[in-house]
Design an enzyme around this catalytic site. Structure first.
Site, mmCIF file in Angstrom:
data_model
loop_
_atom_site.group_PDB
_atom_site.id
_atom_site.type_symbol
_atom_site.label_atom_id
_atom_site.label_comp_id
_atom_site.label_asym_id
_atom_site.label_seq_id
_atom_site.Cartn_x
_atom_site.Cartn_y
_atom_site.Cartn_z
ATOM 1 C CD GLU A 44 -8.984 8.138 -4.156
ATOM 2 O OE1 GLU A 44 -8.432 7.498 -3.234
ATOM 3 O OE2 GLU A 44 -10.111 7.888 -4.570
ATOM 4 C CG ASP A 55 -5.644 3.103 4.403
ATOM 5 O OD1 ASP A 55 -6.213 2.849 3.327
ATOM 6 O OD2 ASP A 55 -5.383 4.248 4.791
ATOM 7 C CE1 TYR A 169 -13.674 4.222 -2.700
ATOM 8 C CE2 TYR A 169 -12.267 6.084 -3.219
ATOM 9 C CZ TYR A 169 -12.423 4.739 -2.945
ATOM 10 O OH TYR A 169 -11.328 3.926 -2.909
#
Lengths: 276, 406
Positions: A44, A55, A169
């Site tokens: 990734e 994040d 995911y």
């Protein structure tokens, strides 16, 4: 449905995440190669963004470093053929927030991704409901848009899973990316449920940072994404990576660290390794 | 008929939900509960009761006689949101969202704040309803708004400094969202403006429209007709939407005023609609200040309440269809208007509101005395007095009115 080469893989995959341009574009290429040698099944490649909502601090800092070096979405995509030249063979997924894609132009981005051999795209702030046009472009260019499911997805999980391309995911727990001491006890159950709905490999990420965690998860998923732990290691090695005299040694240390994290995974699929 | 957002939270092209998957469920839950609450007479009655008994609504409509005389143009009226409890319109929204949070069984509130007014409002309602409150605030804003930080702490809130980016509102919002992703199971995120993912822009509008609803009633009572022009400042744009929304289908000119900082032709401004381009920020598609690669550019304004790089998606829509005119006012012009209102009417406005006032003054001068201008005075200037001290040397013989005489 667009598929990734990895969909043929039947053993748990190691999927590292690194930020393009951290600490420099050239070193990103070398880190990717080191990761492949450490057994990565896919990469990734994160595009640095000024305002990353998904994040945690480690990846935010990496993004800030890469942005200081003028990294952009286009340059990140163009790193892919650089990686190929150096011998990186594993599939490469571009991980980017939506706004850089919008500014580059959705069509232009997919054309560029296709031209440069990108194997998949993951956009963490583009939920299913907003993803229609991007999904179509993905289908047109043969580049799958990777979908995410979270522990909160509940009723949405089935819809998301039924449209999933490449792989699905799973976000391990509530929260942003980052290293976590403990993963929720409910995680295995969550993964089992996702697998029940999914026709593509189920991969888990967010917070996975120790080989013990990898060991615990390997029987419940088709792959493990490790990001912040590796990015933190890059941060620690930053200076050495950028000093020619110390670079090789720092890359070797990085690779040893990556290997140690995923050792349980690699032991589990040693037969797969030898058949590769 | 004006009927936005649609079921996907879109105002034309703008709005939507661009958030991590984890937040989709909490957003759906809020949307569902909001729809029920807005149709529930008991909820609405409780909201109005608290606004009246706790916040002091309705706020007055004040005619500004001295300013009107000085300008020798249109009559100027002020909608006095500065007279709300905690000193700004922010409390309307905070009360509404706290009631909704309570209805959803949430006892912990997350908020972000720039100038501190929303943080103070959130901390206030959290105290009132017996909830915990965490306020994210950029370190730079913490320095600029010392007084409000102290107020939040007095009210029992935890103020978390944010060190990323420019350390202002944008960064506080990022951090609040990131915290929410981690704690969405038991925390309610109370957004302070008409920004963020659906249903926030709609929700905040619904809780702020009380400004325009009241103003319309009061104006008709006083003047027997609607105002010719309504002016409000726009950072995220909650006071402006609250004021404009009930007038959108009337024959009234609506003017939103952005912060031009040191000038829209310099890099130092927060004029998002004037200078921004379409993009995604904080979960919604709108106009924003960004570079060609889609990285968000830090805005600048003397006012901590206006230096936000995005704008509410409904404003982006209203600009795109031409229903509201968006203009901008520099720091310098806002400072002058700040002094003018203080001297002429004995009202010290928030610097945010002084932006709207500067534009209103400019417009009023070009109009005649049969016409009227209504300004949303979104907040009072107590919090900005220290900031002003750095810019202005007040002398007793200063004639701030001189530059405005017609």
């Amino acid at each position: 449905m667009t598929t990734l080469p990895l969909c043929t893989v039947t053993k748990p995959m190691f999927i590292p995440f690194i930020v393009a341009g951290d600490p420099s574009p050239d070193i990103t290429v070398e880190l990717a190669l080191a990761l492949q040698e450490a057994g990565a099944d896919m990469l990734e490649l994160g595009v640095p963004y000024s305002d990353p909502l998904a994040d945690g601090p480690i990846i935010q800092r990496a993004a800030a470093r890469a942005l200081r070096g003028q990294m952009t979405l286009q340059k990140a995509v163009e790193l892919v053929p650089e990686m190929r030249k150096k011998g990186v063979k594993i599939p490469i997924i571009i991980f980017t927030y939506y706004n850089p894609v919008l500014q580059l132009g959705k069509e232009h981005f997919f054309a560029l991704a296709q031209q440069n051999g990108v194997d998949g795209v993951l956009i963490p702030d583009l939920p299913f409901e907003e993803s229609g046009p991007i999904r179509q472009l993905g289908e047109k260019t043969g580049i799958p848009l990777i979908s995410l499911v979270a522990p909160t997805s509940k009723k949405r999980m089935e819809t998301i899973a039924s449209h999933a391309q490449g792989f699905l995911y799973c976000v391990s727990s509530l929260g942003v990316t980052g290293v976590r001491d403990t993963l929720p006890e409910t995680l295995n159950g969550f993964l089992t449920e996702v697998k029940r709905h999914s026709r593509v490999p189920v991969v888990v990420g967010f917070g996975i940072s120790t080989s013990e965690q990898v060991k615990m998860l390997k029987d419940y998923c088709d792959g493990v994404v490790i990001g912040s732990a590796l990015v933190q290691k890059i941060e620690q090695l930053n200076e050495r990576l950028q000093t020619p005299a110390n670079k090789e040694e720092a890359l070797a240390e990085f690779q040893r660290y990556a290997r140690s994290l995923v050792a349980p995974l690699k032991q589990a699929c040693s037969s797969h390794e030898s058949s590769k | 008929m004006y009927n936005v957002p649609n079921e996907n939270g879109r105002f034309g092209d703008f709005g939507g939900k661009f958030v991590p998957e984890t937040l989709m469920l909490p957003l759906e839950e809020i949307e569902e509960e909001l729809t029920k609450a807005l149709a529930d007479e008991t909820f609405k009655a409780e909201y109005i009761r608290i606004l009246q008994q706790y916040s002091g609504r309705p706020t007055p409509l004040t005619f500004a006689p001295n300013l009107t005389k000085l300008l020798n143009g249109a009559k100027i009226y002020l909608k006095r949101e500065d007279l709300n409890h905690t000193g700004a319109h922010k409390i309307n929204n905070a009360i509404g969202q706290a009631l909704l949070a309570k209805r959803m069984g949430k006892k912990k509130i997350i908020a972000e704040t720039g100038a501190g007014q929303h943080g103070v409002a959130a901390a206030t309602v959290a105290a009132h309803f017996g909830m915990e409150c965490i306020v994210f605030m950029g370190e730079e804003d913490i320095k600029r708004q010392e007084l409000n930080v102290f107020r939040m702490k007095l009210l029992g809130a935890e103020v978390v400094p944010v060190y990323s980016g420019n350390r202002t509102l944008k960064d506080a919002t990022n951090e609040a969202i990131r915290y929410w992703v981690q704690h969405c199971d038991d925390h309610f995120y109370m957004i302070g403006s008409v920004v963020g993912p659906h249903p926030y822009p709609k929700m905040v509008r619904e809780f702020q429209r009380v400004i325009g609803d009241e103003a319309k009633r009061q104006f008709l009572e006083r003047e027997g007709k609607l105002p010719n022009v309504i002016v409000a400042c726009v950072g995220g744009g909650s006071n402006a939407i609250g004021m404009f929304y009930p007038f959108l289908e009337d024959d009234v000119q609506l003017v939103g005023v952005e912060a031009a900082g040191k000038g829209v032709d310099t890099p130092y401004h927060a004029a998002t609609i004037t200078k921004g381009t379409k993009g995604v920020i904080h979960g919604s598609l709108t106009y924003l200040l960004q570079d060609e690669y889609g990285q968000i550019i830090e805005p600048y304004s003397i006012s901590a309440g206006l230096d936000y790089p995005g704008v509410g998606p409904e404003h982006a829509y209203l600009a795109s269809i031409g229903r509201v005119r968006y203009e901008s006012v520099t720091d310098e012009e806002a400072i002058a208007a700040f002094q003018l209102l203080s001297r002429e009417e004995g009202i010290i406005p928030a610097i945010e509101s002084a932006h709207a006032l500067a534009k209103a003054v400019e417009l009023a001068k070009t109009m005649d005395d049969s016409q009227t201008v209504l300004v949303c005075l979104s907040g009072r200037g107590d919090k900005d007095v220290q900031t002003m001290m750095r810019y202005v040397h007040v002398k007793e013989d200063d004639d701030v009115a001189a530059m405005y005489r017609n």
